[in-house]
Design an enzyme around this catalytic site. Structure first.
Site, PDB file in Angstrom:
ATOM      1  N   CYS A   1       0.825  -1.233   0.000  1.00  0.00           N
ATOM      2  CA  CYS A   1       0.000   0.000   0.000  1.00  0.00           C
ATOM      3  C   CYS A   1       0.848   1.267   0.000  1.00  0.00           C
ATOM      4  O   CYS A   1       0.346   2.340  -0.333  1.00  0.00           O
ATOM      5  CB  CYS A   1      -0.918   0.027   1.209  1.00  0.00           C
ATOM      6  SG  CYS A   1      -2.066  -1.342   1.270  1.00  0.00           S
TER       7      CYS A   1
ATOM      8  N   HIS B   1      -3.387   7.472   2.940  1.00  0.00           N
ATOM      9  CA  HIS B   1      -3.776   6.166   2.403  1.00  0.00           C
ATOM     10  C   HIS B   1      -5.125   5.796   3.011  1.00  0.00           C
ATOM     11  O   HIS B   1      -5.341   5.978   4.210  1.00  0.00           O
ATOM     12  CB  HIS B   1      -2.707   5.135   2.777  1.00  0.00           C
ATOM     13  CG  HIS B   1      -3.101   3.731   2.461  1.00  0.00           C
ATOM     14  ND1 HIS B   1      -3.678   3.374   1.253  1.00  0.00           N
ATOM     15  CD2 HIS B   1      -3.011   2.583   3.189  1.00  0.00           C
ATOM     16  CE1 HIS B   1      -3.923   2.084   1.258  1.00  0.00           C
ATOM     17  NE2 HIS B   1      -3.531   1.571   2.425  1.00  0.00           N
TER      18      HIS B   1
ATOM     19  N   ASN C   1      -9.890  -0.023   0.484  1.00  0.00           N
ATOM     20  CA  ASN C   1      -8.427   0.078   0.407  1.00  0.00           C
ATOM     21  C   ASN C   1      -7.967  -0.419  -0.970  1.00  0.00           C
ATOM     22  O   ASN C   1      -8.056  -1.608  -1.255  1.00  0.00           O
ATOM     23  CB  ASN C   1      -7.825  -0.772   1.530  1.00  0.00           C
ATOM     24  CG  ASN C   1      -6.307  -0.767   1.519  1.00  0.00           C
ATOM     25  OD1 ASN C   1      -5.675  -0.248   0.595  1.00  0.00           O
ATOM     26  ND2 ASN C   1      -5.711  -1.360   2.545  1.00  0.00           N
TER      27      ASN C   1
HETATM   28  N1  ACO Z   1     -17.787  -8.519   9.931  1.00  0.00           N
HETATM   29  C1  ACO Z   1     -18.139  -8.772  11.195  1.00  0.00           C
HETATM   30  N2  ACO Z   1     -17.267  -9.107  12.159  1.00  0.00           N
HETATM   31  C2  ACO Z   1     -15.971  -9.176  11.808  1.00  0.00           C
HETATM   32  C3  ACO Z   1     -15.530  -8.913  10.499  1.00  0.00           C
HETATM   33  C4  ACO Z   1     -16.496  -8.585   9.540  1.00  0.00           C
HETATM   34  N3  ACO Z   1     -16.191  -8.296   8.259  1.00  0.00           N
HETATM   35  N4  ACO Z   1     -14.189  -9.056  10.452  1.00  0.00           N
HETATM   36  C5  ACO Z   1     -13.793  -9.389  11.693  1.00  0.00           C
HETATM   37  N5  ACO Z   1     -14.867  -9.465  12.508  1.00  0.00           N
HETATM   38  C6  ACO Z   1     -14.906  -9.800  13.928  1.00  0.00           C
HETATM   39  C7  ACO Z   1     -13.714 -10.595  14.356  1.00  0.00           C
HETATM   40  O1  ACO Z   1     -13.901 -11.973  14.129  1.00  0.00           O
HETATM   41  C8  ACO Z   1     -13.666 -10.267  15.842  1.00  0.00           C
HETATM   42  O2  ACO Z   1     -14.621 -11.075  16.507  1.00  0.00           O
HETATM   43  P1  ACO Z   1     -14.303 -11.687  17.968  1.00  0.00           P
HETATM   44  O3  ACO Z   1     -14.105 -10.474  18.849  1.00  0.00           O
HETATM   45  O4  ACO Z   1     -15.521 -12.483  18.261  1.00  0.00           O
HETATM   46  O5  ACO Z   1     -13.040 -12.486  17.797  1.00  0.00           O
HETATM   47  C9  ACO Z   1     -14.158  -8.828  15.911  1.00  0.00           C
HETATM   48  O6  ACO Z   1     -14.849  -8.591  14.670  1.00  0.00           O
HETATM   49  C10 ACO Z   1     -13.028  -7.824  16.052  1.00  0.00           C
HETATM   50  O7  ACO Z   1     -12.017  -8.122  15.089  1.00  0.00           O
HETATM   51  P2  ACO Z   1     -10.721  -7.257  14.974  1.00  0.00           P
HETATM   52  O8  ACO Z   1      -9.858  -7.814  13.887  1.00  0.00           O
HETATM   53  O9  ACO Z   1     -10.105  -7.073  16.328  1.00  0.00           O
HETATM   54  O10 ACO Z   1     -11.365  -5.865  14.490  1.00  0.00           O
HETATM   55  P3  ACO Z   1     -10.688  -4.467  14.325  1.00  0.00           P
HETATM   56  O11 ACO Z   1     -11.439  -3.483  15.088  1.00  0.00           O
HETATM   57  O12 ACO Z   1      -9.201  -4.523  14.515  1.00  0.00           O
HETATM   58  O13 ACO Z   1     -10.965  -4.148  12.777  1.00  0.00           O
HETATM   59  C11 ACO Z   1      -9.736  -4.158  10.707  1.00  0.00           C
HETATM   60  C12 ACO Z   1     -10.431  -5.000  11.778  1.00  0.00           C
HETATM   61  C13 ACO Z   1     -10.791  -3.312  10.042  1.00  0.00           C
HETATM   62  C14 ACO Z   1      -9.103  -5.094   9.684  1.00  0.00           C
HETATM   63  C15 ACO Z   1      -8.665  -3.243  11.340  1.00  0.00           C
HETATM   64  O14 ACO Z   1      -7.886  -3.994  12.239  1.00  0.00           O
HETATM   65  C16 ACO Z   1      -7.737  -2.607  10.326  1.00  0.00           C
HETATM   66  O15 ACO Z   1      -8.131  -1.748   9.549  1.00  0.00           O
HETATM   67  N6  ACO Z   1      -6.423  -2.953  10.335  1.00  0.00           N
HETATM   68  C17 ACO Z   1      -5.404  -2.272   9.536  1.00  0.00           C
HETATM   69  C18 ACO Z   1      -5.460  -2.654   8.092  1.00  0.00           C
HETATM   70  C19 ACO Z   1      -4.341  -1.966   7.331  1.00  0.00           C
HETATM   71  O16 ACO Z   1      -4.044  -0.803   7.553  1.00  0.00           O
HETATM   72  N7  ACO Z   1      -3.662  -2.691   6.437  1.00  0.00           N
HETATM   73  C20 ACO Z   1      -2.533  -2.114   5.781  1.00  0.00           C
HETATM   74  C21 ACO Z   1      -2.673  -2.043   4.347  1.00  0.00           C
HETATM   75  S1  ACO Z   1      -3.102  -3.572   3.550  1.00  0.00           S
HETATM   76  C22 ACO Z   1      -1.874  -3.926   2.334  1.00  0.00           C
HETATM   77  O17 ACO Z   1      -0.780  -3.422   2.383  1.00  0.00           O
HETATM   78  C23 ACO Z   1      -2.224  -4.885   1.210  1.00  0.00           C
END
Ligand code: ACO
Length: 326
Positions: free
Chosen positions: A113, A253, A283
């Protein structure tokens, strides 16, 4: 002293829209969860016949048109992508051929990214040293092909698109004033696409394990992204001897609205100084910053003399920033 300046921008997103409600029908998720946790409402998905170079070509044509340039005026083609058409030839070579130019160098860079902002660092250096005069830099991705549409933790996040810029030299005190790039390969396992390379080549076993798809430890990635982006943004502003209040626009980003808001808060920037389009595209990795920049330019949100901060974070892990004086 010669500086590199962005003299034109262009972007392209495919026509097909997948909304959060569409995703509710294929994985256990909800529009409310996706909007609250990420800010994303819909994303664009490439057609079956479209590869990354096709999206790049559409974006590049718009940038060249805005610059009133012909492809033959370009003397280097750089493409930032982590979803190339194929391992080789590079996506930049396919793009160069589509543009009908044969006299330039053409190569890809991959910083996931952060690829486009890494590309700005590189292109800006090449123009400053007068190795090149006019560079076409494109960020393009078809992430939908490497997304596991049964994995709710990742499939709600990504989209396809491309953004392009033309960079030219200027003797004026404007353009790309400074860039910073950083990486921590020790954290590579937080986001990876493990299959299909030389470590784990394509095989039936590899496909059964779904290693051809993006794997991400979202929550851990989130924490590193917030910390590193806050730091690199603040340092880039300091490098230029200006105060965050002198920024006209932050173009971050678009990975997660909460990450964007954390960076903006750290810089004490009001909402109107932060460009956000994540709700429409999700993204789009290396395409995200140049698409946002192009939309900001075309919406009249970028004016001569404005200080604009670009920043990105992605697989590697990598992160990068650039301060522009428009
Ligand atoms: N729908 C519903 N529930 C979900 C979903 C979904 N799509 N995805 C995950 N959950 C659940 C999980 O299973 C978890 O449930 P649990 O508590 O029962 O275990 C709960 O939601 C919380 O999951 P987390 O992963 O802790 O959620 P978080 O608040 O961290 O959000 C997210 C997830 C959106 C992916 C976030 O962590 C994020 O944006 N991370 C950074 C991503 C990023 O910047 N990537 C870099 C670029 S990518 C690249 O370079 C290709």
């Amino acid at each position: 002293m010669i500086r590199a300046r962005i003299t034109a921008t262009g972007s392209y997103v495919p026509d097909t829209v997948i909304t959060n409600h569409d995703l509710e029908k294929i994985v256990d998720t909800s529009d409310q969860w996706i909007v609250e946790r990420t800010g994303i409402k819909e994303r664009r998905i490439a057609g079956a016949s479209q590869a990354s170079s096709d999206l790049a070509y559409a974006a590049a044509q718009k940038a060249l048109k805005q610059a009133h340039l012909k492809p033959k005026d370009i003397d280097l083609v750089i493409v930032a992508t982590c979803t190339p058409d194929m391992a080789f030839p590079s996506t930049a070579c396919f793009l160069q051929d589509r543009l009908g130019i044969k006299h330039t160098g053409a190569f890809d860079i991959n910083a996931a990214c952060s690829g486009f902002v890494y590309g700005l660092h590189l292109a800006s250096s090449l123009i400053r040293t007068e190795a090149h005069r006019r560079i076409l830099l494109v960020g393009t991705e078809v992430l939908s092909r490497v997304t596991d549409w049964q994995d709710r933790a990742t499939c709600v996040l990504f989209g396809d698109g491309a953004g392009a810029v033309v960079l030219e030299g200027t003797k004026e005190r404007r353009g790309i004033m400074s860039t910073r790039i950083q990486a921590d390969g020790g954290l590579g396992e937080l986001i990876m696409l493990p299959g299909g390379g030389t470590r784990t080549p394509c095989s039936k076993q590899m496909l059964l394990k779904k290693m051809q798809f993006i794997k991400m430890k979202g929550n851990e990635t989130f924490k590193v992204a917030v910390r590193t982006l806050e730091e690199i943004a603040a340092r880039t502003i300091e490098d230029n001897g200006i105060d965050p209040s002198q920024l006209s626009l932050l173009i971050p980003h678009q990975a997660n609205l909460r990450i964007i808001q954390a960076t903006a808060k750290r810089l004490n920037l009001p909402e109107e100084k932060v460009f956000v389009n994540i709700e429409k595209y999700g993204n789009t990795s290396a395409a995200s910053v140049p698409i946002a920049l192009d939309e900001a330019v075309r919406a009249g949100r970028v004016k001569d003399g404005d200080h604009i901060l670009l920043e990105a974070f992605g697989g590697g892990l990598t992160w990068a920033s650039a301060l522009l004086k428009w």
